[in-house]
Design a protein around this motif. Structure first.
Motif, PDB file in Angstrom:
ATOM      1  N   GLY B 126      99.284  63.510   9.892  1.00 60.36           N
ATOM      2  CA  GLY B 126      99.548  64.898  10.281  1.00 60.36           C
ATOM      3  C   GLY B 126     100.575  65.037  11.377  1.00 60.36           C
ATOM      4  O   GLY B 126     100.560  66.003  12.126  1.00 60.36           O
ATOM      5  N   ALA B 127     101.491  64.066  11.479  1.00 57.62           N
ATOM      6  CA  ALA B 127     102.518  64.114  12.518  1.00 57.62           C
ATOM      7  C   ALA B 127     103.563  65.175  12.170  1.00 57.62           C
ATOM      8  O   ALA B 127     103.699  65.575  11.027  1.00 57.62           O
ATOM      9  CB  ALA B 127     103.185  62.754  12.648  1.00 57.62           C
ATOM     10  N   CYS B 128     104.302  65.620  13.211  1.00 55.20           N
ATOM     11  CA  CYS B 128     105.245  66.715  12.992  1.00 55.20           C
ATOM     12  C   CYS B 128     106.559  66.227  12.423  1.00 55.20           C
ATOM     13  O   CYS B 128     107.420  67.012  12.072  1.00 55.20           O
ATOM     14  CB  CYS B 128     105.507  67.457  14.285  1.00 55.20           C
ATOM     15  N   PRO B 167      97.376  64.117  14.623  1.00 52.31           N
ATOM     16  CA  PRO B 167      96.021  64.349  15.149  1.00 52.31           C
ATOM     17  C   PRO B 167      94.896  63.981  14.187  1.00 52.31           C
ATOM     18  O   PRO B 167      93.744  64.281  14.476  1.00 52.31           O
ATOM     19  CB  PRO B 167      96.025  65.857  15.416  1.00 52.31           C
ATOM     20  N   VAL B 168      95.182  63.342  13.062  1.00 53.60           N
ATOM     21  CA  VAL B 168      94.228  63.003  11.992  1.00 53.60           C
ATOM     22  C   VAL B 168      93.656  64.284  11.366  1.00 53.60           C
ATOM     23  O   VAL B 168      92.629  64.813  11.790  1.00 53.60           O
ATOM     24  CB  VAL B 168      93.072  62.092  12.461  1.00 53.60           C
ATOM     25  N   ALA B 194     101.259  62.204  21.647  1.00 57.48           N
ATOM     26  CA  ALA B 194     100.183  63.010  22.230  1.00 57.48           C
ATOM     27  C   ALA B 194      99.165  63.441  21.180  1.00 57.48           C
ATOM     28  O   ALA B 194      97.970  63.469  21.451  1.00 57.48           O
ATOM     29  CB  ALA B 194     100.782  64.233  22.925  1.00 57.48           C
ATOM     30  N   CYS B 195      99.627  63.776  19.968  1.00 64.90           N
ATOM     31  CA  CYS B 195      98.700  64.230  18.912  1.00 64.90           C
ATOM     32  C   CYS B 195      97.694  63.145  18.574  1.00 64.90           C
ATOM     33  O   CYS B 195      96.510  63.409  18.425  1.00 64.90           O
ATOM     34  CB  CYS B 195      99.462  64.593  17.641  1.00 64.90           C
ATOM     35  N   ALA B 196      98.163  61.903  18.430  1.00 61.19           N
ATOM     36  CA  ALA B 196      97.270  60.819  18.038  1.00 61.19           C
ATOM     37  C   ALA B 196      96.353  60.422  19.186  1.00 61.19           C
ATOM     38  O   ALA B 196      95.277  59.874  18.961  1.00 61.19           O
ATOM     39  CB  ALA B 196      98.080  59.617  17.572  1.00 61.19           C
TER      40      ALA B 196
END
Lengths: 355, 261
Positions: B126-128, B167-168, B194-196
């Motif tokens: 789900g990365a940007c 963020p999974v 940061a998301c992960a």
């Protein structure tokens, strides 16, 4: 039947493709997306405008500036904020810098998909140089954190403008040299020509946008159709090709990069003087639409703000979402090894599609 | 064809000298706030500084303002929208990798034989797209991670390390778990960006899990939004014990923005 995904290739965004094949030939492609659905629109509900701005620019990192700009323009319409002329011109500068970088990355992706090692390296060098240029000028390699409702957060000095103008021209000259080498490499042309064709009629009926539509003979560009920021003050051409194949899409990307360079060269020496923000922003309730021509095509952000000044509803229509609908048209009746090439010439983002 | 060969030779070598030397070129890192922790004159002033940070990277303890780089998303609000602004350091500032306790530290998990041959599988949870783009740069001439013995592999069965970005999301939870289970031991996991690390601005919500460590054990964190290629390289070197990195506890890493549920 041949399943591909959701984890596939070396570095690829999560997506799933079911290929119906007879031996080496693939007769149909069934894409399945939304593996990366993060619920951006739902998460945005009830949050402050400042916080949703972060979501708007970070849900698709490779076209962050265009999306945050669309969101800011929607908020500015709601709150009746007048954006100073210098901020409007700087928005064009940053947006074109992003388009230039995105198209370099897309061209690098096409070279990579055809397994042309030297061309991949050369395009990779150009991409990294564009990233470093973005970072040296704006602080961030992907232009995060620049837009604010009412202007931009960063002003450029005269020296920075001269430097940027010169650096973009140098980069483009290197790109032109690379493109001229590619144009006369028969092994490269064999793989991109007449691959993944989308006819003009199909492109129109599927409502495709961006470079993909322009490679199929549809000239449609929000920068000209419905100008925002300072686009009504700059003149540029919208490139068009008619073949609708992979090579036509590559040429459109190249010509758009050239137009971005020309816009930057024309605009940077004559930026209007003045402030870059409109000062204190008072958030009012209401609803409005903001739009930009993102690197991949037209994008629309619908925002409704409630009485408390929080976002009540947020809806996105992104170019990748629209264009993935047309992907199966191009990925029909082809040899299996052409699949990555068709993907690369489309150059779409799943993060932008899935939201 | 000779034109390509000539073009390649003419370009020469552009690869960074890192890790032998510090990379000082402009634009390799977005940087982060510097000179912290610091003591403010009043606790009110400290609160003002901390309140401009949307992701909770700036923390206040009475009059002291401290900075936690795992949570910084480079929004530049403490630099551009705060008077007086915080100091910001970007030149040569990219060695950000952090070991996550209680995971083993540098080189313990992977023996000496992995020091110069480590295979990575990248999973996009789900990365940007910016994180993935930075990983791609590692494979290109400017960073060229092959020279250090790091290779991308298409299958998790050949992989020693899982590089996870994003963020999974709910829909990537099962594929990520299956990829992790398919890897041979010893196996490592790197949370990229940061998301992960803590879910980033998406947080833990109805569609995302808010961090990789909520699903599988993570060995090392790479802060940044997105982490610059050199920060990822530093994390890889730290994982096989060829570079030093700080350590933090799982509780420190997951104190992110509030849940959106």
């Amino acid at each position: 039947m041949m399943p591909v995904g959701p984890i596939y290739s070396d570095v690829a965004e999560s997506a799933f493709f079911l290929l119906e094949s007879v031996g080496e030939d693939v007769i149909r492609t069934n894409p399945r997306f939304f593996y990366k659905f993060r619920g951006v629109e739902k998460v945005a509900e009830g949050q402050s405008v400042e916080q949703v701005l972060l979501l708007a620019e970070r849900f698709s990192g490779t076209s962050a500036f265009a999306h945050s700009l669309a969101f800011c323009q929607a908020v500015e319409t709601i709150c009746e904020i007048e954006v100073p002329p210098r901020a409007r011109a700087l928005r064009v500068v940053y947006a074109e810098l992003e388009r230039f970088r995105h198209h370099l990355a897309a061209i690098a992706g096409i070279c990579n998909s055809t397994a042309l090692a030297v061309a991949t390296s050369q395009a990779g060098i150009l991409e990294e140089e564009a990233l470093r240029l973005s970072c040296a000028i704006t602080g961030h390699r992907y232009l995060f954190g620049l837009n604010l409702p009412g202007g931009v957060s960063l002003d450029l000095s005269g020296r920075q403008c001269d430097f940027l103008s010169q650096a973009v021209q140098d980069l483009f000259q290197k790109l032109e040299k690379l493109f001229n080498l590619l144009r006369y490499s028969s092994s490269f042309l064999d793989r991109v020509e007449e691959v993944g064709i989308i006819t003009k009629e199909k492109a129109r009926s599927y409502g495709l946008v961006g470079p993909i539509a322009r490679a199929s003979g549809i000239v449609r560009d929000l920068r000209q159709v419905s100008p925002y920021a300072a686009y009504d003050e700059v003149s540029f051409e919208v490139p068009r090709e008619d073949e609708g194949d992979g090579y036509a899409r590559l040429r459109v990307l190249f010509q758009e990069a050239e137009q971005s360079m020309r816009i930057l060269r024309a605009l940077l020496p004559s930026l209007p003087k003045g402030k870059v923000t409109s000062g204190e922003v008072i958030i009012k309730p209401g609803a409005a639409l903001g739009w930009t021509e993102a690197p991949r095509g037209a994008t629309w952000h619908w925002v409704r703000i409630d009485e408390q000044g929080r976002v009540a509803r947020y809806h996105l229509t992104t170019p990748s979402f629209v264009n993935w609908h047309g992907f199966h048209l191009a990925a029909e009746e082809f040899a299996y090894q052409d699949f990555p090439i068709i993907m690369a010439t489309f150059g779409l983002s799943n993060a932008e599609c899935d939201r | 064809m000779w034109k390509w060969v000539w073009e390649g030779l003419k370009t020469g070598i552009v690869t960074t000298a890192y890790p032998a030397q510090v990379e000082t070129a402009f634009g390799v890192s977005p940087g982060c706030p510097a000179g912290l922790p610091r003591i403010s004159a009043t606790s009110q002033e400290a609160e003002e500084v901390v309140s401009c940070c949307p992701s909770g990277a700036l923390k206040r303890q009475d009059r002291q303002v401290s900075f936690q780089k795992q949570q910084c998303i480079h929004c530049y609000r403490c630099l551009r929208q705060l008077t007086p602004p915080l100091e910001w350091e970007s030149l040569g500032n990219y060695e950000w990798a952090v070991y996550l306790r209680p995971a083993t530290e540098g080189g313990e998990k992977f023996g000496r034989s992995f020091r110069r041959s480590l295979h990575l599988r990248v999973v996009d949870a789900g990365a940007c797209g910016a994180c993935l783009s930075e990983i791609e740069q590692l494979n290109k001439p400017y960073y060229n991670m092959h020279r250090l013995g790091f290779f991308l592999t298409p299958t998790p069965r050949d992989a020693d390390v899982l590089l996870v970005a994003g963020p999974v999301t709910d829909h990537m939870r099962l594929p990520l778990l299956k990829a992790y289970e398919a890897m041979p031991t010893p196996k490592g996991v790197i949370a990229l960006g940061a998301c992960a690390i803590f879910g980033g601005i998406f947080g833990a919500g109805f569609a995302s899990l808010g961090g990789v460590s909520n699903l599988i054990p993570v060995d090392i964190l790479v802060p940044g939004c997105p982490p610059p290629p050199l920060a990822i390289l530093h994390a890889l070197l730290a994982l096989v014990g060829r570079a030093q990195a700080e350590t933090c506890s799982a509780a420190d890493a997951s104190q992110g923005v509030d849940s959106h549920v």
